[in-house]
Structures are given as structure tokens and as C-alpha cells.
Design a protein around this motif. Sequence first.
Motif, PDB file in Angstrom:
ATOM      1  N   LEU A 294       0.825  -1.202   0.000  1.00  0.00           N
ATOM      2  CA  LEU A 294       0.000   0.000   0.000  1.00  0.00           C
ATOM      3  C   LEU A 294       0.863   1.259   0.000  1.00  0.00           C
ATOM      4  O   LEU A 294       0.499   2.271  -0.618  1.00  0.00           O
ATOM      5  CB  LEU A 294      -0.930  -0.003   1.209  1.00  0.00           C
ATOM      6  CG  LEU A 294      -2.113  -0.981   1.129  1.00  0.00           C
ATOM      7  CD1 LEU A 294      -2.864  -1.023   2.444  1.00  0.00           C
ATOM      8  CD2 LEU A 294      -3.067  -0.584  -0.002  1.00  0.00           C
ATOM      9  N   LEU A 295       1.999   1.236   0.665  1.00  0.00           N
ATOM     10  CA  LEU A 295       2.905   2.381   0.631  1.00  0.00           C
ATOM     11  C   LEU A 295       3.476   2.585  -0.764  1.00  0.00           C
ATOM     12  O   LEU A 295       3.638   3.724  -1.226  1.00  0.00           O
ATOM     13  CB  LEU A 295       4.033   2.189   1.648  1.00  0.00           C
ATOM     14  CG  LEU A 295       3.623   2.228   3.125  1.00  0.00           C
ATOM     15  CD1 LEU A 295       4.834   1.983   4.015  1.00  0.00           C
ATOM     16  CD2 LEU A 295       2.975   3.555   3.478  1.00  0.00           C
ATOM     17  N   VAL A 296       3.799   1.503  -1.449  1.00  0.00           N
ATOM     18  CA  VAL A 296       4.267   1.612  -2.840  1.00  0.00           C
ATOM     19  C   VAL A 296       3.170   2.186  -3.725  1.00  0.00           C
ATOM     20  O   VAL A 296       3.414   3.051  -4.579  1.00  0.00           O
ATOM     21  CB  VAL A 296       4.738   0.237  -3.351  1.00  0.00           C
ATOM     22  CG1 VAL A 296       5.011   0.284  -4.851  1.00  0.00           C
ATOM     23  CG2 VAL A 296       5.986  -0.205  -2.605  1.00  0.00           C
ATOM     24  N   VAL A 297       1.944   1.713  -3.528  1.00  0.00           N
ATOM     25  CA  VAL A 297       0.811   2.246  -4.295  1.00  0.00           C
ATOM     26  C   VAL A 297       0.640   3.733  -4.017  1.00  0.00           C
ATOM     27  O   VAL A 297       0.381   4.531  -4.934  1.00  0.00           O
ATOM     28  CB  VAL A 297      -0.468   1.466  -3.940  1.00  0.00           C
ATOM     29  CG1 VAL A 297      -1.708   2.197  -4.451  1.00  0.00           C
ATOM     30  CG2 VAL A 297      -0.405   0.066  -4.536  1.00  0.00           C
ATOM     31  N   ALA A 298       0.793   4.144  -2.763  1.00  0.00           N
ATOM     32  CA  ALA A 298       0.651   5.558  -2.414  1.00  0.00           C
ATOM     33  C   ALA A 298       1.689   6.410  -3.133  1.00  0.00           C
ATOM     34  O   ALA A 298       1.383   7.512  -3.606  1.00  0.00           O
ATOM     35  CB  ALA A 298       0.771   5.737  -0.896  1.00  0.00           C
ATOM     36  N   GLU A 299       2.918   5.923  -3.249  1.00  0.00           N
ATOM     37  CA  GLU A 299       3.935   6.681  -3.984  1.00  0.00           C
ATOM     38  C   GLU A 299       3.567   6.798  -5.458  1.00  0.00           C
ATOM     39  O   GLU A 299       3.747   7.852  -6.077  1.00  0.00           O
ATOM     40  CB  GLU A 299       5.301   5.998  -3.825  1.00  0.00           C
ATOM     41  CG  GLU A 299       6.417   6.610  -4.651  1.00  0.00           C
ATOM     42  CD  GLU A 299       6.699   8.057  -4.300  1.00  0.00           C
ATOM     43  OE1 GLU A 299       7.367   8.734  -5.103  1.00  0.00           O
ATOM     44  OE2 GLU A 299       6.271   8.519  -3.228  1.00  0.00           O
ATOM     45  N   GLY A 300       3.041   5.728  -6.037  1.00  0.00           N
ATOM     46  CA  GLY A 300       2.574   5.811  -7.420  1.00  0.00           C
ATOM     47  C   GLY A 300       1.417   6.771  -7.580  1.00  0.00           C
ATOM     48  O   GLY A 300       1.339   7.519  -8.571  1.00  0.00           O
ATOM     49  N   LEU A 301       0.505   6.797  -6.615  1.00  0.00           N
ATOM     50  CA  LEU A 301      -0.608   7.749  -6.667  1.00  0.00           C
ATOM     51  C   LEU A 301      -0.108   9.180  -6.562  1.00  0.00           C
ATOM     52  O   LEU A 301      -0.620  10.077  -7.246  1.00  0.00           O
ATOM     53  CB  LEU A 301      -1.593   7.455  -5.537  1.00  0.00           C
ATOM     54  CG  LEU A 301      -2.351   6.120  -5.625  1.00  0.00           C
ATOM     55  CD1 LEU A 301      -3.142   5.889  -4.351  1.00  0.00           C
ATOM     56  CD2 LEU A 301      -3.276   6.098  -6.835  1.00  0.00           C
ATOM     57  N   ARG A 302       0.875   9.414  -5.717  1.00  0.00           N
ATOM     58  CA  ARG A 302       1.433  10.766  -5.605  1.00  0.00           C
ATOM     59  C   ARG A 302       2.010  11.237  -6.925  1.00  0.00           C
ATOM     60  O   ARG A 302       1.955  12.430  -7.253  1.00  0.00           O
ATOM     61  CB  ARG A 302       2.518  10.788  -4.528  1.00  0.00           C
ATOM     62  CG  ARG A 302       3.038  12.175  -4.210  1.00  0.00           C
ATOM     63  CD  ARG A 302       4.215  12.111  -3.261  1.00  0.00           C
ATOM     64  NE  ARG A 302       5.397  11.558  -3.898  1.00  0.00           N
ATOM     65  CZ  ARG A 302       6.244  12.262  -4.652  1.00  0.00           C
ATOM     66  NH1 ARG A 302       6.019  13.540  -4.878  1.00  0.00           N
ATOM     67  NH2 ARG A 302       7.311  11.692  -5.176  1.00  0.00           N
ATOM     68  N   ARG A 303       2.527  10.310  -7.702  1.00  0.00           N
ATOM     69  CA  ARG A 303       3.089  10.650  -9.006  1.00  0.00           C
ATOM     70  C   ARG A 303       2.042  10.633 -10.120  1.00  0.00           C
ATOM     71  O   ARG A 303       2.380  10.822 -11.286  1.00  0.00           O
ATOM     72  CB  ARG A 303       4.221   9.681  -9.351  1.00  0.00           C
ATOM     73  CG  ARG A 303       5.432   9.805  -8.435  1.00  0.00           C
ATOM     74  CD  ARG A 303       6.421   8.695  -8.668  1.00  0.00           C
ATOM     75  NE  ARG A 303       7.590   8.832  -7.819  1.00  0.00           N
ATOM     76  CZ  ARG A 303       8.749   9.359  -8.206  1.00  0.00           C
ATOM     77  NH1 ARG A 303       8.872   9.810  -9.444  1.00  0.00           N
ATOM     78  NH2 ARG A 303       9.773   9.449  -7.395  1.00  0.00           N
ATOM     79  N   GLY A 304       0.784  10.367  -9.759  1.00  0.00           N
ATOM     80  CA  GLY A 304      -0.282  10.418 -10.744  1.00  0.00           C
ATOM     81  C   GLY A 304      -0.372   9.205 -11.654  1.00  0.00           C
ATOM     82  O   GLY A 304      -1.010   9.285 -12.717  1.00  0.00           O
ATOM     83  N   ARG A 305       0.182   8.074 -11.263  1.00  0.00           N
ATOM     84  CA  ARG A 305       0.233   6.905 -12.135  1.00  0.00           C
ATOM     85  C   ARG A 305      -1.120   6.203 -12.213  1.00  0.00           C
ATOM     86  O   ARG A 305      -1.717   5.856 -11.186  1.00  0.00           O
ATOM     87  CB  ARG A 305       1.301   5.924 -11.651  1.00  0.00           C
ATOM     88  CG  ARG A 305       2.713   6.438 -11.868  1.00  0.00           C
ATOM     89  CD  ARG A 305       2.942   6.798 -13.331  1.00  0.00           C
ATOM     90  NE  ARG A 305       4.250   7.321 -13.591  1.00  0.00           N
ATOM     91  CZ  ARG A 305       5.304   6.589 -13.952  1.00  0.00           C
ATOM     92  NH1 ARG A 305       5.180   5.279 -14.065  1.00  0.00           N
ATOM     93  NH2 ARG A 305       6.462   7.156 -14.181  1.00  0.00           N
ATOM     94  N   ARG A 306      -1.580   5.999 -13.423  1.00  0.00           N
ATOM     95  CA  ARG A 306      -2.842   5.291 -13.639  1.00  0.00           C
ATOM     96  C   ARG A 306      -2.742   3.849 -13.153  1.00  0.00           C
ATOM     97  O   ARG A 306      -3.688   3.316 -12.554  1.00  0.00           O
ATOM     98  CB  ARG A 306      -3.200   5.317 -15.130  1.00  0.00           C
ATOM     99  CG  ARG A 306      -4.574   4.753 -15.421  1.00  0.00           C
ATOM    100  CD  ARG A 306      -4.892   4.817 -16.897  1.00  0.00           C
ATOM    101  NE  ARG A 306      -4.057   3.899 -17.654  1.00  0.00           N
ATOM    102  CZ  ARG A 306      -4.340   3.467 -18.893  1.00  0.00           C
ATOM    103  NH1 ARG A 306      -5.422   3.915 -19.497  1.00  0.00           N
ATOM    104  NH2 ARG A 306      -3.550   2.640 -19.525  1.00  0.00           N
ATOM    105  N   ALA A 307      -1.622   3.207 -13.408  1.00  0.00           N
ATOM    106  CA  ALA A 307      -1.449   1.822 -12.974  1.00  0.00           C
ATOM    107  C   ALA A 307      -1.465   1.704 -11.460  1.00  0.00           C
ATOM    108  O   ALA A 307      -1.941   0.699 -10.915  1.00  0.00           O
ATOM    109  CB  ALA A 307      -0.142   1.254 -13.535  1.00  0.00           C
ATOM    110  N   ALA A 308      -0.957   2.707 -10.744  1.00  0.00           N
ATOM    111  CA  ALA A 308      -0.986   2.667  -9.278  1.00  0.00           C
ATOM    112  C   ALA A 308      -2.422   2.671  -8.785  1.00  0.00           C
ATOM    113  O   ALA A 308      -2.752   1.982  -7.805  1.00  0.00           O
ATOM    114  CB  ALA A 308      -0.220   3.855  -8.708  1.00  0.00           C
TER     115      ALA A 308
END
Length: 876
Positions: free
Chosen positions: A345-359
Motif C-alpha cells: 500500500l505504501l508503494v501504491v501511495a507513492e505511485g498515486l502521488r506521481r499520478g500513475r494510472r497503474a498505481a
Amino acid sequence: MRTASSVRAADDAHPARRGTGSTLLRRWTAGLPAAVRRRARRSPVAMSVVALAWSLGLASGSLLGPRPRMLHAVATGVGPLAEGRWWTPLTAMFWWGTPLGYLGATVLVLVAGGVAERNGGSRRTLGILVGTQVVGTLLAVAPVATGAALGGAWASALAGQVTIGIAPGALGLALAASSGLSALWRRRLRVVLVTGLVMVVAYSGDLSDVLALSAGLLGLLAGPWVFPTGAAPVPAEGSGTGDLARTVARARRRMGMPSQSETRVLVALLVVGSAVGPVVAALAQAPIGPLSVLQYIVLSPLPSADTVQRVCRSVPVEECRELQAQLRLSGVGPAIAAVVPVLLLLVVAEGLRRGRRAARLVGIGLNLLLAALGLAFAVEVGGIPERQLVVFGGAPGVQSVLGLVLPSLLPLLVAVLLVLTRRQFDVRAPYGTYRRLVVLSGTALVVVSVLFVGLGTLLAGQFDRPPSTRALLAELPLRFLPPGYLGEVEPSFLPERYLAALLFEWTGTVFWLVVGVGLLVAFTRPRFDESGADAARARALLMEHGGSDLGWLTTWSGHHYWFGPGERTAVAYRVIGSVALTTADPVGYDGDPAATVAQFASFCRQRGWTPAFYSVTAATRAAAERLGWSAVQVAEETVLPLEGLEFTGRKWQDVRTAINKAEKEGVTAEWIAYGTAPRVLTDQIRAISEEWVADKGMPEMGFTIGGLEELDDDAVRCLVAVDAERTVHGVTSWMPVYRDGAVAGWTLDFMRRRSDGRFRGSMEFLIASAARDLRDEGYGFLSLSGAPLAQVDRPDDGPAGRLDRVLDLAGRTLEPVYGFRSLLAFKAKFQPCYAPLYLTYPDAVALPAIGIAIGRAYLPDLSARQYAQLINRLRS
């Protein structure tokens, strides 16, 4: 720079500061260093409160924790107030518990008090500190007492607690003072503090946590009335209600819907809270918050031996054996596997912060999977009271119900949130990124599965019940689930020896670690156009409209390019970590350079990057400062005007000496193009460069410092010093500077000389020869480029001055290795004009990341051995 006397005069003149504990404060700080006394005068309330608390703790012998009688007299809560000890909401704030509590409270009070007193004055600071502590306590205690009277389990537990400490008032002060900060800092401070307070209450839920949340929210509401919004001037004491109304109106006008980048950060923070909350509950000594039961699912603590023995007295042998098996599943592997959902979930949060659709897609899938596992857990545990006793440790009935419902409900709510905010996450990864991730994950899955089944078959004798290959295959899927979801599943066999335990505990852990690292790399890998078309377009823009004197650096390899509307401007940048580090000023032409900076910054924020304009001129700095950015000087450019240049006079003595020496020794300056020059010359240039790098013992620097690769450009001119035997004694390269479609000047880049010392003045000779020749060709100036971490003058005070002093220290430290200051002193021989080059950035918090990015840009291939060598050379 403000002196101690000026600070004292300002404090005396300020109506909100005068007389606030000044006599007591002067007495306490009389024997302290001058810097501490200055800090005390600037923050008298904060320093006085800290000094008073430490003094009371020392005098009462409570620094190691108050004695029971003292705690009974000063601690607050439902009980003390019900018994008539009405003073406890105030006295509790001056006793801070353990030594660690004193240290933490000291830092909190000094930081919050310093900000508040700087923006609102001492009287407002003292009023908010005491007011939020006392009123916040009363506002929190009242509903707790009501809930306890109605029989609520959580409220009853809170009603039996007492607490001390100044954290409620300090947090209330911090949130109130946030109204006086800039929009960026105000939003950041509020999001972090409010989210943290809510999370602590939800998962830990002690009385002290509830009081802190109550005081924090009270301070948040009171802030616009007490502190000016956006660092506006402090209203005079006694201002009318009209001033307050205008202050609140300004605050409301500044509120609005968050931008796309802000929404991404907020969603990421919520995901982080859902992941880290159970960790908070697990770390708390006795968590009682409404969501504390989630610790049993995410972190899956094992039942204690006493609990197992108590339950085994009343359950069948099979279930007793199951509980004993859980006790044996303690080790590093299961511990890591238990927090796999948190890590993912922390990895997903970093992807969300970067705006990643895949995250977003992975986050939805992961939370739906956790919801399904939670539902299965509820079905498995719900009907068996003995199992509820093991899982929830005898928690009250409401807690048990929450423990069955929340494991499914909370992940489901997070998944719904990600669906509703889907338009905010539209950044794609480079082509093929996720295909490679699938291949990597699939390979890891196959490898660990084959090892578990194959080696498990060979090591069957190391399990308590030797498994068959079929039993190993049946057990394999369970090895990939977190232990928290396996607490009620009796294993068919258990390891008894080391190798078997290694297989049993690490099979799923290794797989999920590979997946987590792969996801993190995929979410942080930027997407670029690698075809070279962008570089050609940017180069054409530079040649047509021009750029700064360092503009040709933007054509070097390793850059990526952003183009403004209509492709009238371009910015060359490289992404290092989460920083988009630009090179030189924007290229091309645009009527409003601030618009270019703002548009590029928006482009970066959409991708979760921090923009940083590096080695830019005063024009770009001014454009960025109009947007509220900060700047610091990072280099000094030296410019040599060519019109009327003559090497006469005493100041040119060193240059004339080099020219005369070259004439005496038969050394001449010869212009060449490196790509088409005779091999006898290029081989020597390459040897000189390699010898120079070897002598440094460090890799050749890049980024804004060119090497041999940058010489091989038809637009770059090289000037070499050669003698009659065609021996190359030195070489310089000159990059064109375009203005309005034509070359207006040249910028020095590559500088190397032969180290045998036969012609020591080769650099002076080559630069003087280039200046003379290019002057005669009609060019207007030469830029001798910039010297990183070196400049003529530095400011003395203020935040920029302090950062400049840090850079100054870095320059002095690196001088023995790279000689930036010596380079600047060398260029001074040519009597140049000085033009500062700046780093400009939107957020001071990102400075550490920007500093690391600049270091990696200059030394991208620094190995561990070379890093150790650099440290050793700096120490020597």
C-alpha cells in the motif's frame, strides 16, 4: 543583519511582546550563550513555557515521571474533573511525563511557538496555547463522560484514564498559527497534522490522543480569527471586529478545490493512513481506538502463551494444536510477510502521488483483495467464540463486531475512493514497463514455487508430519497470504529444522518483496520520447531564437524536453529521483518567461516531480520569484566583452607572459573541428583528457561540464595549442551562443592541458588567442562559463544567506578534488564581468532531494569505491 540590540529593540517596540514573562526569561537565560538568548527574545512565550516545565519537573523530582500523589494532583481527565479538581486542564500542561516526553514536548513547543510568535506576537501565542489546551480538554472530556454514562465501551475506557502533557495546546497552537503561513506550508502542515491526529485517535485511541485531536481542531477553527492569513501584517492590538471579518474573508477566499497534484497527494495520504494505522495500533501499548482491531488483521500478532493455555483447557485437541502451531510461526520471514500489505500500500501511495494510472488500478485490486480476505476472515472467526477470544484477546463485544466488519469495510472504502478519483491519475509509464514487471513477477513466482515444492519434497523429513508432493502443492497458495489471514487455518505440517523453516517462512515473503520493488520501479520510471526528434526540435529552437550563454548545454545527450504552447519555448531537463532538474534557461522565445516556468512546473506536478531550474540567469530567477519561488546562487559566470579588447596594462601581465612564452617556444593556436580533425591530434586530446581524469582519481563530471563526447559536434569549435612537432599542449572547446538566429558569442566548455609541464601557460594562451581571433571575426563576447559552488560575494543573513553558507562549505570541502574556486580565480585573470547563476525552486522542503539530484547529475556513475576514495580525499 539584525544584531542582538536590534532584536531587543524590535521586541520592546512590539506591543504584543512587551512584558510577556520578560523578567523571568532574562533571569533564566542570563548565563546562556548569546545565540540562545537571542532565540529566547524572539520567542519569549515558548522559551518561558519550556523553562518553567523543566524547572517544575526538576524541583518536584518528576523528570523521570510524576509520582502517584503528584499525578493525582495535576493530571486531568473525566475522574479528576468529576471529583472537583477543576484546575487540572491547566496544570496538566506543565508536567510532561518521561524524559522522552520532555524532549519531544520541548521540540514541539519551540517549533510551534516560534512560528506563532513570529506571525502573531507573544500575547496571541500565549492565549492560543493555554486556550486550546484548556478548552480543548473540556470539549473532549464532556462527550467522553456522556458516552461512559451511556455504557459505551471506548468511552468507559477513556473515562478511567488520566493524562498530562502540553501536546494538545502545542498542536492546537501549530494548527492555529498555520493560518499565518503561505498557502503551500499552510496546506502541508494542516494535512499532515490533522491526518496524523485522526489516525492516532482511530487506531490508538487513548485519552491523550483524543485531547490532542480536540485541541488541534479547536486551533484550526480559531486560527483565522487570531493569526493573519498568508503571512499578512499582524493587526494592531485592539483592532475592531471589521479587521477580524476581513481576515476571515481573506481566508475563505483563499480556500477552494484542490488542484490535480494536491488531490493526488491527499488521496495518497489517505492510502498511507489506511496502511500505517494498524502499525500505530500495534506499537501502542494498549490500543483502544475504534479501528485498533485492524492490527490483528494487518500485523497479525501471535496469541500469547497464557492465552493459548487458557483456551486449550476448554477446546478440542485439534484446535489446541492449531493455536500451538501459531506460536511456532514466529520468525523474521513471517514478520516481514505480516507487513506485506502495508508495504504494498505504501508503494501504491507513492505511485498515486506521481499520478500513475497503474498505481490506481493496483490500489483498487489490492484493496478489493484485502476486503475479500477480510470477509473470509469474518466468516471463519465469527461463529466461534473461542477463536474470537484468541484473535481479539478478550476485547468487548463491540470491538469484536468491529474486528469482523472493518477488515472488509475499510479496504472497500479506499477502493471506492480510488474509483471516484480516477480522472486525477492519468500518467502512463514508458512502453513495456508493465510487461517487464509481469515477466519479473511471473519468474519470481515460478522460482519460489518450484523451490518450495521441489526442496520440500527432498526435505520432507524436516517437517513434523512429512508432506507428500501433493500436500506441498496444496499448501503452496497459503504461503503467499499474510499470516494474519491464516490464524484460523490449521497447517497440514510444520517445519522442525532450519532448511524446512526457511522454505515454509520465506517462500511468499521473497515473492512479495520482488513484486513490491518491481512496482516501485515501475511507478517511478518516467516516460519520455526517446526518438531524438525532441532534441532536434529543441536545437532548432535554440538556433532560431537563442537562449542564455549556457544554452548549448541543452543540446547534450541525457536531456529530455518539454515544449511550451505553440512550441515557442523548450525546457531541457532530466529526472533524477522525483526531481525534474533543468539545464540553463528555457530555450526559445516567449513574451512572458514566468508563464513558461509556471507551465513547466504544472507539467512536472502532474507527474509527481519537483521542478528545479538550475544554472539559470537573473531573468529566469526574477520570473520564478514572481511565482513565489525561492532562489540561491550556485555558480558565477564570467563574461569577457570583446569589443576594443587589448591585452595591455598591468592587469594583463600573466596573459601577455603566456602569449610571449608560446611565441618563444613555437607554440601556436589552431582551430579544429574535433569530429574531422587529424587523428594525430584527436588521439592526443583523448590521451590528455584520460590522463586528467586518472590524475583526479574520480570519474569525469558531467551535466554542465562537457567531456570528449560533447566535443564531437560540428557546431562546437576547438582551439588547440600545438608546437612545430604537432604535439598538443592544451585544448579548449567553444560552444555557440545564438541571438536572433545568428551566433553572437561563444562559451568556453572543455579545458585540458598536458600535465608534463612543458608549457604551463597553455590555458591562458588558448583563451587569449580565442578572444583575439573571435574579436577579429566580429563576435561580441566570450563566456568563460560558470564555476559551480564558487562566487565572488555571498549574503550574510536570511534563509538564502544561510543556504549560501552551506554551499560555501561544500565548495571549500570539494576544492581539493575539483578546484571550483581555483577555476574562478583563474578566470579572473581575464578581467571579466561577473553574472551570477542560480538554482530556483518552488519548495524549500525539496532542497535535500534537489541537492541529491544535482550530485547525481554531476557524478551519475560514481561507484562505491570511488565514493569511498572521495570521502578519504576530503578527509585528508
